[in-house]
Design a protein around this motif. Structure first.
Motif, PDB file in Angstrom:
ATOM      1  N   THR A  83       1.867   4.489   1.473  1.00  0.00           N
ATOM      2  CA  THR A  83       1.853   5.078   2.718  1.00  0.00           C
ATOM      3  C   THR A  83       2.560   6.473   2.734  1.00  0.00           C
ATOM      4  O   THR A  83       1.933   7.450   3.684  1.00  0.00           O
ATOM      5  CB  THR A  83       2.512   4.275   3.820  1.00  0.00           C
ATOM      6  OG1 THR A  83       3.815   4.356   3.324  1.00  0.00           O
ATOM      7  CG2 THR A  83       1.808   2.936   3.837  1.00  0.00           C
ATOM      8  N   LYS A 137       4.349  -2.959   3.345  1.00  0.00           N
ATOM      9  CA  LYS A 137       3.131  -4.204   3.402  1.00  0.00           C
ATOM     10  C   LYS A 137       1.996  -3.762   4.240  1.00  0.00           C
ATOM     11  O   LYS A 137       2.232  -3.428   5.415  1.00  0.00           O
ATOM     12  CB  LYS A 137       3.953  -5.559   3.844  1.00  0.00           C
ATOM     13  CG  LYS A 137       5.215  -5.757   2.564  1.00  0.00           C
ATOM     14  CD  LYS A 137       5.761  -7.077   3.098  1.00  0.00           C
ATOM     15  CE  LYS A 137       6.967  -7.192   2.063  1.00  0.00           C
ATOM     16  NZ  LYS A 137       7.766  -8.420   2.717  1.00  0.00           N
ATOM     17  N   GLU A 138       1.007  -4.383   3.896  1.00  0.00           N
ATOM     18  CA  GLU A 138      -0.150  -4.416   4.541  1.00  0.00           C
ATOM     19  C   GLU A 138      -0.201  -5.273   5.763  1.00  0.00           C
ATOM     20  O   GLU A 138       0.222  -6.423   5.391  1.00  0.00           O
ATOM     21  CB  GLU A 138      -1.386  -4.416   3.820  1.00  0.00           C
ATOM     22  CG  GLU A 138      -1.572  -3.076   2.836  1.00  0.00           C
ATOM     23  CD  GLU A 138      -2.930  -3.205   2.183  1.00  0.00           C
ATOM     24  OE1 GLU A 138      -3.785  -2.348   2.372  1.00  0.00           O
ATOM     25  OE2 GLU A 138      -3.222  -4.204   1.278  1.00  0.00           O
ATOM     26  N   LYS A 139      -0.560  -5.115   6.939  1.00  0.00           N
ATOM     27  CA  LYS A 139      -0.360  -5.872   8.133  1.00  0.00           C
ATOM     28  C   LYS A 139      -1.726  -6.841   8.201  1.00  0.00           C
ATOM     29  O   LYS A 139      -2.544  -6.204   7.872  1.00  0.00           O
ATOM     30  CB  LYS A 139      -0.283  -4.898   9.486  1.00  0.00           C
ATOM     31  CG  LYS A 139       1.048  -4.047   9.362  1.00  0.00           C
ATOM     32  CD  LYS A 139       2.242  -4.735   9.183  1.00  0.00           C
ATOM     33  CE  LYS A 139       3.594  -3.576   8.927  1.00  0.00           C
ATOM     34  NZ  LYS A 139       4.802  -4.604   8.696  1.00  0.00           N
ATOM     35  N   ALA A 185       0.924  -1.093   0.082  1.00  0.00           N
ATOM     36  CA  ALA A 185       0.077   0.124  -0.140  1.00  0.00           C
ATOM     37  C   ALA A 185       0.958   1.264  -0.053  1.00  0.00           C
ATOM     38  O   ALA A 185       2.065   1.308   0.606  1.00  0.00           O
ATOM     39  CB  ALA A 185      -0.799   0.134   1.248  1.00  0.00           C
TER      40      ALA A 185
END
Length: 244
Positions: free
Chosen positions: A226, A242-244, A224
């Motif tokens: 940010t 990285k999306e968690k 994503a």
């Protein structure tokens, strides 16, 4: 690669060795124009846009430079004390990067990066010099970005530069955007090849996107956007996490 398919590599090799060279970009609608030339692949930090300079303040630990060319960003990261590696599909570019002092440079397509390096090998990936475009198309981007997710740590990030293709009033570009829409492609999807003297690369896809379009491309991936740093002439550099 057939040596006569490495137009890009031969042009920067000639510039590196003799200080001369040029590059012609041919588009699949017949449009032909010179690029800014191989000199830009050797530019120093002071020559880069503020968006790239700001992004490079976020280098962490080991760094992978995607589409490293003559090694300008890789060399900068090395000078800042980072462990670095570079990849490029061009054997000429790889040779020039090694000649300029980079030991860990591989001839590799970005989609195969997870075969060339171990998982979790890098904290930072560079896709500068508008090299977010190396994802290819909206359809191939998830595969490429998945490979990059494999070779980065869970907290790793990508510093990716693109150019907003809509930031133009030039008819030649607007007409091509319409041509792309008519065939179901993103407006900034390029189908191009590079030419130099008797050399010509195979045709390849290269993707320019606005920040909003980048988000749509990333929606099918682990990444994503940010943070975004704006440059000039539609250029911008984004941090992808990285999306968690």
């Amino acid at each position: 690669m057939d040596p006569h398919e490495d137009a890009y590599g031969q042009s920067i090799r000639d510039y590196h060795e003799h200080g001369t060279g040029f590059e012609i970009i041919e588009r699949d609608d017949g449009h032909i124009a010179p690029s800014r030339g191989p000199a830009m692949y050797f530019g120093d930090y002071d020559d880069w846009g503020t968006d790239e300079q700001t992004a490079l303040g976020h280098l962490r630990e080991s760094v992978l430079d995607v589409g490293c060319g003559a090694g300008r960003h890789t060399l900068y990261a090395k000078q800042q004390g980072h462990e670095v590696a570079g990849i490029d599909v061009s054997p000429g570019a790889v040779a020039v990067s090694r000649d300029r002092g980079l030991d860990r440079v591989e001839q590799c397509d970005v989609s195969d990066v997870d075969e060339a390096f171990d998982s979790d090998a890098f904290e930072t990936v560079l896709m500068l010099g508008v090299n977010f475009g190396l994802v290819g198309t909206g359809e191939t981007a998830p595969t490429v970005l998945s490979a990059l997710a494999t070779v980065t740590t869970p907290d790793g990030w990508i510093l990716a530069q693109s150019r907003d293709p809509h930031d133009t009033d030039e008819p030649q570009y607007q007409e091509y955007h319409a041509f792309n829409r008519d065939r179901g492609r993103l407006p900034g999807a390029l189908r191009i090849r590079a030419r130099y003297k008797t050399y010509a690369t195979p045709w390849f896809d290269y993707l320019l996107v606005s920040p909003t379009e980048m988000d749509r491309v990333l929606a099918e991936t682990d990444w994503a956007r940010t943070e975004t740093w704006q440059g000039e002439g539609g250029l911008y550099t984004a941090m992808l996490e990285k999306e968690k």
